[in-house]
Design a protein around this motif. Structure first.
Motif, PDB file in Angstrom:
ATOM      1  N   THR A 327      53.767  43.783  59.133  1.00 44.19           N
ATOM      2  CA  THR A 327      53.206  43.733  57.814  1.00 44.19           C
ATOM      3  C   THR A 327      51.815  43.394  57.982  1.00 44.19           C
ATOM      4  OG1 THR A 327      53.198  42.209  55.616  1.00 44.19           O
ATOM      5  CG2 THR A 327      53.462  41.153  57.745  1.00 44.19           C
ATOM      6  N   LYS A 328      50.948  44.000  56.923  1.00 46.76           N
ATOM      7  CA  LYS A 328      49.497  44.342  57.396  1.00 46.76           C
ATOM      8  C   LYS A 328      48.943  43.243  56.409  1.00 46.76           C
ATOM      9  CE  LYS A 328      47.167  48.083  57.567  1.00 46.76           C
ATOM     10  NZ  LYS A 328      46.496  49.261  57.250  1.00 46.76           N
ATOM     11  N   TRP A 329      47.872  42.257  56.767  1.00 43.97           N
ATOM     12  CA  TRP A 329      47.282  41.312  56.324  1.00 43.97           C
ATOM     13  C   TRP A 329      45.606  41.595  56.172  1.00 43.97           C
ATOM     14  CZ3 TRP A 329      49.656  37.000  53.575  1.00 43.97           C
ATOM     15  CH2 TRP A 329      51.004  36.934  53.756  1.00 43.97           C
ATOM     16  N   VAL A 330      45.146  41.754  55.088  1.00 40.74           N
ATOM     17  CA  VAL A 330      43.635  42.172  55.088  1.00 40.74           C
ATOM     18  C   VAL A 330      42.993  40.889  54.454  1.00 40.74           C
ATOM     19  CG1 VAL A 330      42.037  43.765  54.160  1.00 40.74           C
ATOM     20  CG2 VAL A 330      44.374  44.373  54.567  1.00 40.74           C
ATOM     21  N   PHE A 331      42.098  40.587  55.069  1.00 39.53           N
ATOM     22  CA  PHE A 331      40.929  39.492  54.510  1.00 39.53           C
ATOM     23  C   PHE A 331      39.527  39.977  54.558  1.00 39.53           C
ATOM     24  CE2 PHE A 331      44.622  37.499  56.876  1.00 39.53           C
ATOM     25  CZ  PHE A 331      44.868  36.467  56.137  1.00 39.53           C
ATOM     26  N   ALA A 332      38.943  39.662  53.378  1.00 38.80           N
ATOM     27  CA  ALA A 332      37.500  40.079  53.288  1.00 38.80           C
ATOM     28  C   ALA A 332      36.375  39.208  52.597  1.00 38.80           C
ATOM     29  CB  ALA A 332      37.426  41.316  52.199  1.00 38.80           C
ATOM     30  N   THR A 333      35.619  39.058  52.968  1.00 39.77           N
ATOM     31  CA  THR A 333      34.550  38.200  52.498  1.00 39.77           C
ATOM     32  C   THR A 333      33.365  39.195  52.026  1.00 39.77           C
ATOM     33  OG1 THR A 333      33.483  37.709  54.531  1.00 39.77           O
ATOM     34  CG2 THR A 333      35.037  35.964  53.398  1.00 39.77           C
ATOM     35  N   ALA A 334      32.532  38.814  50.834  1.00 41.48           N
ATOM     36  CA  ALA A 334      31.365  39.564  50.444  1.00 41.48           C
ATOM     37  C   ALA A 334      30.382  38.443  49.791  1.00 41.48           C
ATOM     38  CB  ALA A 334      31.709  40.826  49.543  1.00 41.48           C
ATOM     39  N   VAL A 335      29.043  38.800  49.981  1.00 43.35           N
ATOM     40  CA  VAL A 335      28.044  37.953  49.453  1.00 43.35           C
ATOM     41  C   VAL A 335      27.416  38.560  48.079  1.00 43.35           C
ATOM     42  CG1 VAL A 335      26.033  36.705  50.052  1.00 43.35           C
ATOM     43  CG2 VAL A 335      27.843  36.882  51.729  1.00 43.35           C
ATOM     44  N   ARG A 336      27.329  37.793  47.295  1.00 42.82           N
ATOM     45  CA  ARG A 336      26.590  38.155  45.813  1.00 42.82           C
ATOM     46  C   ARG A 336      25.051  38.358  46.267  1.00 42.82           C
ATOM     47  NH1 ARG A 336      24.158  40.114  42.223  1.00 42.82           N
ATOM     48  NH2 ARG A 336      24.596  39.566  40.066  1.00 42.82           N
ATOM     49  N   THR A 337      24.494  39.448  45.793  1.00 38.69           N
ATOM     50  CA  THR A 337      22.790  39.575  45.841  1.00 38.69           C
ATOM     51  C   THR A 337      22.344  38.974  45.499  1.00 38.69           C
ATOM     52  OG1 THR A 337      22.651  41.334  44.485  1.00 38.69           O
ATOM     53  CG2 THR A 337      23.512  42.007  46.493  1.00 38.69           C
ATOM     54  N   ASP A 338      20.881  38.833  45.433  1.00 32.20           N
ATOM     55  CA  ASP A 338      19.890  38.026  44.400  1.00 32.20           C
ATOM     56  C   ASP A 338      19.806  38.977  43.347  1.00 32.20           C
ATOM     57  OD1 ASP A 338      20.140  35.894  46.288  1.00 32.20           O
ATOM     58  OD2 ASP A 338      18.261  36.511  47.383  1.00 32.20           O
ATOM     59  N   LEU A 339      19.756  40.169  43.368  1.00 28.77           N
ATOM     60  CA  LEU A 339      19.586  41.196  42.245  1.00 28.77           C
ATOM     61  C   LEU A 339      20.225  40.832  40.937  1.00 28.77           C
ATOM     62  CD1 LEU A 339      19.673  44.264  44.422  1.00 28.77           C
ATOM     63  CD2 LEU A 339      17.621  42.832  43.909  1.00 28.77           C
ATOM     64  N   ALA A 340      19.736  41.157  39.990  1.00 25.37           N
ATOM     65  CA  ALA A 340      20.484  40.974  38.544  1.00 25.37           C
ATOM     66  C   ALA A 340      21.895  41.918  38.529  1.00 25.37           C
ATOM     67  CB  ALA A 340      19.723  41.696  37.564  1.00 25.37           C
ATOM     68  N   TRP A 341      22.639  41.197  38.060  1.00 23.17           N
ATOM     69  CA  TRP A 341      24.059  41.953  38.032  1.00 23.17           C
ATOM     70  C   TRP A 341      24.115  43.418  37.423  1.00 23.17           C
ATOM     71  CZ3 TRP A 341      27.596  43.142  33.922  1.00 23.17           C
ATOM     72  CH2 TRP A 341      28.886  43.335  34.128  1.00 23.17           C
ATOM     73  N   SER A 342      24.806  44.152  37.882  1.00 25.32           N
ATOM     74  CA  SER A 342      24.928  45.620  37.727  1.00 25.32           C
ATOM     75  C   SER A 342      26.417  45.993  37.348  1.00 25.32           C
ATOM     76  CB  SER A 342      24.518  46.620  38.594  1.00 25.32           C
ATOM     77  OG  SER A 342      22.995  46.609  39.013  1.00 25.32           O
ATOM     78  N   ALA A 343      26.424  46.503  35.886  1.00 21.17           N
ATOM     79  CA  ALA A 343      27.735  46.787  35.460  1.00 21.17           C
ATOM     80  C   ALA A 343      28.367  48.194  36.428  1.00 21.17           C
ATOM     81  CB  ALA A 343      27.887  46.830  34.030  1.00 21.17           C
ATOM     82  N   ARG A 344      29.292  48.294  36.147  1.00 24.58           N
ATOM     83  CA  ARG A 344      30.024  49.697  36.785  1.00 24.58           C
ATOM     84  C   ARG A 344      29.815  50.868  35.850  1.00 24.58           C
ATOM     85  NH1 ARG A 344      36.368  50.669  38.245  1.00 24.58           N
ATOM     86  NH2 ARG A 344      36.470  50.809  35.841  1.00 24.58           N
ATOM     87  N   THR A 345      29.276  51.614  36.590  1.00 19.98           N
ATOM     88  CA  THR A 345      28.849  52.915  35.718  1.00 19.98           C
ATOM     89  C   THR A 345      29.867  54.248  35.982  1.00 19.98           C
ATOM     90  OG1 THR A 345      27.727  53.830  37.680  1.00 19.98           O
ATOM     91  CG2 THR A 345      26.269  52.307  35.990  1.00 19.98           C
ATOM     92  N   GLN A 346      30.599  54.122  37.174  1.00 23.07           N
ATOM     93  CA  GLN A 346      31.550  55.119  37.196  1.00 23.07           C
ATOM     94  C   GLN A 346      32.692  54.576  38.217  1.00 23.07           C
ATOM     95  OE1 GLN A 346      30.088  58.681  39.494  1.00 23.07           O
ATOM     96  NE2 GLN A 346      32.048  59.822  38.884  1.00 23.07           N
ATOM     97  N   PRO A 347      33.945  54.925  37.836  1.00 24.51           N
ATOM     98  CA  PRO A 347      34.999  54.364  38.557  1.00 24.51           C
ATOM     99  C   PRO A 347      35.124  54.574  39.932  1.00 24.51           C
ATOM    100  CG  PRO A 347      35.732  54.764  36.462  1.00 24.51           C
ATOM    101  CD  PRO A 347      34.285  55.533  36.806  1.00 24.51           C
TER     102      PRO A 347
END
Length: 368
Positions: A327-347
């Motif tokens: 069975t596959k297990w996936v772990f991820a971490t990501a750091v929020r940038t200091d920039l203003a939040w950007s909404a998704r423009t394209q899926p």
């Protein structure tokens, strides 16, 4: 960073330094065959949401601790640094899709200076006195209610909720919005289907084949039900791409592990054998949860469910050739940038080469 004294779930601030829990009203659950299921989840989540299932999640939590070298989250140096009292006197943590709440309560005890919010659509009914004073539970549907959360969190945790998340790409944008600059997103996913040594889903075999597996056939029935209302939502194999194109994140790290379905490999180290044994026990418990769900939700005869359940339990106990898999297990971490939040423009678009066989069990072929 300024440190607010409350975590906002809706228009009313929820003080997490009060000892309380918000247990779901019975209107949110249904009870069938002595198991409890979420009404809101529908086909998105086919497992029960009762104490028996929460006990399995607690056991699985300990397996992941062993897998992550006595940590309950990946990339511990980065996460710990964001939560130390020296760096952050009052960090805010949210656990989205908390399940049994074991991760949230352990984090509250490990970081007593923090405030931890645990959210789900069915919540565990712990006595108030057993919940750490800096932890609270609140009802929240991640597919509908992310807009109710304010951008005040230092850590967002999302573990094994991917199948119940309608749009992971959009959800990642929602996570970025509620994270403070420098905040950490922790994501965990798993593919419980039987995989080969390359991480590829093993095709169905016909009865009589030495590699036939009742469990793989059981998972195919679950697939058919789970994805009846939309395409597969198991996209953890693309997290590096999805996170990489999100302008709100930086320094993301994705790790994958293949765990044997039991201690069937030769020459296993002590630790790998222990993890495999725990995975085997986890599978035994998962089988009972999945068949309970099919009895309530699936378009499968009770006789067929019984056959698949008995056969699956037998092959995991005996470690027959059909379940000599991973069975596959996936772990991820990501750091929020200091920039203003950007909404998704394209899926995010699924790559052209991607097919259902990459995540779900394909139907019989002429070679099966």
């Amino acid at each position: 960073m300024s440190q607010p004294s409350t975590l906002v779930v809706g228009p009313v601030p929820v003080a997490v330094d009060n000892k309380h829990t918000n247990i779901d009203p019975r209107s949110h659950v249904q009870i069938a065959n002595d198991r409890t299921f979420s009404k809101q989840a529908g086909s998105l989540y086919s497992l029960p949401t009762d104490r028996k299932e929460h006990s399995r999640l607690d056991y699985q939590h300990e397996m992941m601790r062993l897998l992550l070298n006595d940590s309950i989250y990946p990339n511990p140096d980065v996460v710990d640094n964001a939560l130390t009292a020296e760096a952050n006197p009052t960090p805010n943590i949210v656990d989205l899709g908390t399940g049994s709440g074991v991760w949230a309560m352990e984090m509250a005890r490990k970081f007593p200076h923090s405030k931890v919010l645990a959210c789900d659509i069915v919540l565990p009914g712990y006595p108030k006195e057993s919940i750490p004073s800096n932890c609270c539970f609140e009802f929240l549907n991640i597919n509908k209610d992310m807009g109710k959360l304010q951008p005040i969190f230092d850590v967002v945790h999302w573990r094994l909720v991917e199948p119940a998340t309608v749009d992971s790409d959009l959800f990642f944008y929602d996570v970025a919005r509620i994270l403070r600059p420098g905040g950490i997103f922790i994501a965990v996913a798993a593919n419980p289907r039987l995989l080969d040594e390359t991480g590829t889903v093993i095709p169905l075999k016909r009865e009589g084949d030495p590699k036939y597996s009742h469990f793989q056939h059981l998972m195919k029935k679950v697939n058919d039900y789970q994805f009846a209302e939309g395409p597969p939502r198991l996209l953890h194999g693309h997290w590096d791409e999805v996170l990489g194109r999100n302008p709100n994140f930086q320094d993301f790290k994705v790790e994958e592990f293949l765990i044997p379905s039991g201690p069937w490999e030769e020459g296993m180290t002590y630790k790998r054998r222990e993890i495999a044994e725990m995975m085997n026990e986890n599978y035994l418990r998962v089988v009972r949860g999945l068949t309970a769900g099919l009895r309530v939700h699936g378009k499968v005869t009770l006789d067929e469910i019984e056959k698949l359940e008995v056969g699956s339990l037998k092959e995991f106990r005996e470690l027959s050739p059909g379940v000599h898999a991973y069975t596959k297990w996936v772990f991820a971490t990501a750091v929020r940038t200091d920039l203003a939040w950007s909404a998704r423009t394209q899926p995010w678009k699924v790559p052209e080469w991607f097919g259902p066989a990459d995540y779900i069990i394909p139907p019989f072929s002429d070679e099966s």
